[in-house]
Design an enzyme around this catalytic site. Structure first.
Site, short mmCIF file in Angstrom:
data_model
loop_
_atom_site.label_atom_id
_atom_site.label_comp_id
_atom_site.label_asym_id
_atom_site.label_seq_id
_atom_site.Cartn_x
_atom_site.Cartn_y
_atom_site.Cartn_z
CB SER A 173 -4.53 -14.47 -13.64
OG SER A 173 -4.96 -15.34 -14.67
CB CYS A 222 -12.19 -11.33 -17.72
SG CYS A 222 -12.61 -11.37 -19.47
CG HIS A 259 -15.49 -13.60 -17.60
ND1 HIS A 259 -14.42 -14.12 -18.26
CD2 HIS A 259 -15.41 -14.07 -16.33
CE1 HIS A 259 -13.68 -14.86 -17.43
NE2 HIS A 259 -14.27 -14.85 -16.25
#
Lengths: 367, 618
Positions: B323, B379, B366
């Site tokens: 991420s 996310c 989310h």
């Protein structure tokens, strides 16, 4: 009892030759050990002076009796020597891998040195007996062969290849001198050649290496061939006139192995050049020729053969050592007679010289 | 009358034989004299030359290798005396006995000693052969007291490289090793000879020429045993230059302690100029083992351990960034105008591309997310959308602006380039066209994307320093001292990312949120003293789908667990330190890596003395 003719016939030339050689030897040893004088080196040449003094004493003792007596003592002396050679294999002092020295309290000596003299005497005794004029056949020689083989094998067991070789060379020179049948000689040489391989395999590894590197010194210039190479460099770098006394760089810096014993001649050759080396060789040549002259002058067979035998032994010792340091012969570790450091060999040489003098002094006996 | 008196005939034969003997003797002596003539007169000059070179030897005098210091001048590497045991085999009477004695006194391995002697004695007669380097105090004392009993044994003192703190910064500092044939022939080591030790990696390698100094020499007269008689001429060696690193010794200690027992890497950097403050790779090794030749057991211990302690993971460890890569996608999206920060998307936990579903790490989604929350809570579905809008080639273009996919230039040899995939690359490398789904994986930093920790440090620095990509460097100066330096640190800019300040500000703000907002994934790096900004990452070792086959995270075998990433900067408003951390098989970045970032920042900014004290005393 004292015969004035003994003094009249005293061999001054022989004595002079010996004194000259002794002087050169001590001078050279001083130089050879100069670099290590602070770590016990100076003792070497001082000790050698003492050895020469003792040597000359022995020399004179050997002239005091009539050598005829040795004819009777030949075999007992020989057997005594063999006994010592056996003894040394059991109780001898071990130094650098071989057992050559017998200790008698503070003094120690090498029985193999004694064996050389005993060999000369016993062979002279054998060959002085009357024989045909055409020489000896093999079957006449089985006794001398055993006489030669016994000490040679014992010395080889110590092991001391050099001295064993010398014993055989000297003895066979005597046999050749008293003449062999041609056929016998051919058979002997032929069989010697055929047993050579067996001898080769009975040699120790380092001895084989030495012979191999003798044939091909370039094979291993830093290993076993190192001694020969360094010695050749020392000798060759002396050029015609030498580097000067105490100026030999090879010597100074310890590049020469065993420079005060087996390689003492290299030191002389480096510092005195070709002139010095040739002069020393001429002295030795003169000593040998003088010895042959003594043999010729002697009026009895025993004395004459004994003189020839002594000459044969000194001849071979000189040739083997000079051949070794100049790279003509394998490195077998025989010191240069009357020149290298070493008490045991010096005493036995001086004893032999005394014997030679003895024969020379008594050349009038049958006149 | 005695029996042996000559009769006339015998006498004649004897005389004849004596004449023959005389001739033989004259002939032989003639040969001997000729031999001397040949050696001394004909070939004499050759031997004279040989005798000259024989006694004058050229002896090397090794220079002292320069020291290596940390940024505050603390010594990391120096030299110390090493007592080495030599034997001159030709001076030994009974070699076997001597070796037996030495094995008792100095712990000498008889077998190895014999092998060394065998190898050396043929090549170098009368020259001392080194049997054991660096005797211990005890061994030295024992050998010295028995010297009289050990003829042929010599003790020599030589300078030996000393890595004071053992494994400390071992990858960065590197180690020495004997120069090899290729290196000798390469022409790069003009001053080196066989047997010399040269830097093989790290700083020792990079600054080899300066650290090494210049060899001195002496023309000495020696004897055959190699003993010096006198020095005829002498050239003084020039000691090597010292190297002062940008490393902060204390911070480095904290970093290493944080990684102890784990596999992974940490790079801490000054975001304003590229100075490396700490660089740790775990597991590590002790470079002292290499000095003077590593022994077999230690070498096997290092090589066969299975977790590659010699590899510097900070430079050559290539991992998918996970991420963390979303920062690139976010900035690219903003800059390209395809992301409106206000735009809200719905994350249900899965994104469908055709019939195939791509999962978000948060199983039940989310809900509605905009860019800020998408970064803070990381996310995946949001970035699947954005990635798809951008397309792989745009993503790659921006990634490359940060210097990803190529070496930072920190260490041109050991450093790896990582990988930023493009359509062309895929076709060339694999011979098949790019798949749409691969763009999705790339957008969240999985699939083909690979980065190294040092690239990540430079990358996060660029985000926070206004978009300048600095080359990471580790040398402050080289020279005798700080006032007498021959080389000085100067920042090297390798690129500018060229992204509008407002976009950078937006992302920076979101990264502050990652650490400081309630649902931020990097909450464990939070501290009250300064504002920390950061981004977590988790690089998958196996796919999410496969992971779900396990009941809980703890059931996943360690080797299948994800690598944990965390990049951070502090203070966010005025950055002084940037860190990139990867913990192999650590699980989530937020739990495994973020706390380490907190420790480092606290230590470096002097906020928590206890962290520091603890690490340094270890």
């Amino acid at each position: 009892m004292f015969d004035r003719r003994l003094v009249q016939n005293f061999d001054w030339i022989l004595l002079l030759l010996l004194l000259l050689l002794a002087g050169i030897s001590i001078l050279n040893l001083y130089s050879a050990t100069y670099a290590i004088r602070d770590v016990g080196g100076s003792q070497v040449f001082v000790k050698q002076i003492y050895w020469f003094l003792i040597g000359f004493a022995v020399f004179f003792v050997m002239t005091t009796f009539n050598y005829f007596a040795l004819e009777r003592l030949a075999y007992p002396a020989y057997i005594f020597t063999i006994a010592l050679l056996i003894l040394v294999l059991f109780v001898g002092k071990v130094t650098s891998g071989s057992q050559r020295w017998l200790s008698l309290g503070p003094v120690s000596f090498q029985p193999s040195e004694l064996a050389k003299i005993a060999m000369v005497i016993v062979l002279a005794r054998f060959f002085s007996e009357k024989r045909g004029y055409r020489g000896y056949r093999l079957r006449d020689l089985w006794q001398p062969f055993i006489l030669i083989a016994a000490p040679s094998v014992l010395i080889l067991r110590e092991p001391d290849l050099g001295t064993a070789l010398l014993l055989v060379a000297g003895s066979f020179s005597m046999i050749l001198f008293v003449k062999m049948y041609w056929k016998s000689l051919v058979i002997l040489v032929g069989s010697a050649v055929s047993v050579a391989p067996f001898i080769w395999f009975s040699l120790k590894e380092y001895q084989r290496m030495r012979i191999l590197t003798f044939i091909r010194p370039d094979m291993d210039p830093f290993g076993a061939g190192y001694h020969i190479n360094q010695s050749k460099i020392a000798i060759g770098s002396g050029l015609l006139w030498g580097k000067g006394y105490l100026r030999g760089t090879q010597t100074r810096l310890h590049f020469l192995p065993e420079q005060h014993t087996d390689f003492a001649l290299s030191v002389l050759a480096e510092e005195w050049g070709f002139v010095g080396s040739a002069f020393l060789l001429l002295l030795y040549l003169f000593l040998i020729l003088w010895g042959l002259n003594i043999a010729k002058a002697s009026k009895d067979k025993f004395g004459s053969i004994m003189a020839v035998g002594i000459v044969a032994f000194i001849f071979w010792q000189i040739v083997i050592n000079v051949g070794m340091v100049t790279g003509l012969l394998p490195v077998v570790g025989i010191p240069l007679l009357l020149f290298s450091y070493g008490g045991s060999s010096l005493i036995s040489t001086m004893a032999a010289m005394g014997l030679l003098m003895n024969i020379s002094m008594r050349r009038f006996m049958f006149q | 009358m005695r029996t042996s008196e000559f009769d006339p005939l015998s006498l004649e034969i004897f005389d004849r034989q004596l004449k023959k003997v005389t001739l033989v003797v004259l002939a032989v002596f003639g040969v001997l004299v000729l031999r001397f003539w040949f050696l001394q007169v004909v070939n004499g000059s050759v031997y004279r030359t040989k005798s000259e070179s024989n006694r004058i030897h050229l002896q090397d005098i090794s220079p002292f290798r320069g020291m290596i210091l940390d940024r505050n001048g603390a010594t990391l590497v120096d030299n110390r005396p090493s007592y080495d045991l030599y034997v001159v085999p030709e001076e030994v009477q009974d070699l076997e006995e001597l070796l037996e004695r030495l094995s008792r006194l100095a712990g000498l391995g008889a077998e190895e000693a014999e092998r060394k002697l065998d190898e050396a004695s043929l090549r170098y007669p009368f020259r001392p052969i080194c049997l054991k380097r660096d005797l211990s105090r005890d061994e030295l004392a024992k050998v010295e007291t028995h010297r009289f009993n050990l003829p042929g044994v010599i003790i020599k003192v030589a300078p030996q490289r000393h890595y004071i703190n053992g494994t400390f910064a071992s990858h960065l500092i590197g180690y020495l090793g004997e120069i090899n044939e290729n290196q000798l022939n390469s022409g790069k080591y003009t001053d080196s000879k066989p047997g010399d030790l040269i830097g093989k990696s790290g700083v020792e390698w990079k600054w080899q020429r300066d650290l090494n100094g210049v060899r001195g020499g002496a023309q000495v007269e020696v004897d055959a045993t190699g003993r010096k008689i006198r020095v005829m001429a002498r050239k003084t060696p020039v000691p090597g230059e010292n190297v002062c690193l940008t490393i902060d010794k204390d911070l480095q200690a904290v970093a290493e302690k944080a990684l102890a027992g784990k596999s992974g890497a940490i790079v801490a950097m000054d975001p304003n100029n590229g100075e490396i403050l700490a660089l740790a790779s775990s597991p590590s090794f002790d470079p002292n083992l290499f000095v003077g030749g590593i022994d077999r057991a230690s070498w096997e211990g290092i090589v066969l351990s299975g977790d590659f302690p010699l590899q510097d993971r900070a430079l050559s460890g290539q991992y998918p960034p996970g991420s963390v890569f979303k920062i690139v996608v976010a900035l690219a999206g903003l800059e390209e105008g395809i992301i409106d920060p206000e735009e809200e998307l719905v994350c249900t936990g899965i994104y469908y591309l055709g019939r195939r579903g791509y999962r978000c790490w948060k199983k039940y989604g989310h809900g509605t997310v905009s860019l800020h929350r998408a970064l803070v809570e990381s996310c995946d579905v949001y970035f699947y959308n954005m990635g798809r809008r951008l397309g792989i080639d745009k993503i790659a273009e921006y990634a490359m602006r940060f210097g990803l996919g190529k070496r930072t230039g920190f260490d041109p040899v050991h450093e790896k380039a990582g990988l930023i995939p493009t359509r062309d690359w895929k076709l060339k490398r694999w011979g098949v066209p790019w798949q749409g789904g691969e763009t999705l994986s790339t957008a969240i930093g999985q699939s083909f994307v690979l980065v190294t920790p040092i690239q990540m440090a430079a990358f996060v620095s660029a985000v926070f320093n206004g978009g300048i990509v600095y080359r990471p460097q580790v040398t402050r100066w080289v020279g005798k001292s700080e006032t007498e330096k021959i080389h000085e640190f100067a920042p090297v800019v390798t690129g500018k990312i060229g992204i509008k300040q407002e976009h950078l500000e937006f992302v920076k703000n979101a990264l502050i949120g990652v650490v400081n907002e309630p649902h931020g994934t990097g909450g464990r790096a939070r501290m009250k003293e300064v504002t920390v900004a950061g981004k977590t990452g988790t690089s998958q070792v196996i796919s999410l789908k496969k992971e779900e086959e396990f009941e809980s995270e703890k059931d996943i075998p360690v080797r299948f667990r994800d690598h944990a990433w965390f990049v951070a900067v502090a203070p966010a408003e005025n950055p002084r330190i940037a860190v990139a951390i990867v913990v192999e098989h650590g699980g989530h970045g937020g739990s495994a890596a973020a706390p380490i970032a907190g420790q480092l920042i606290k230590a470096y900014l002097g906020l928590d003395r206890s962290v520091l004290a603890e690490a340094v005393t270890d």
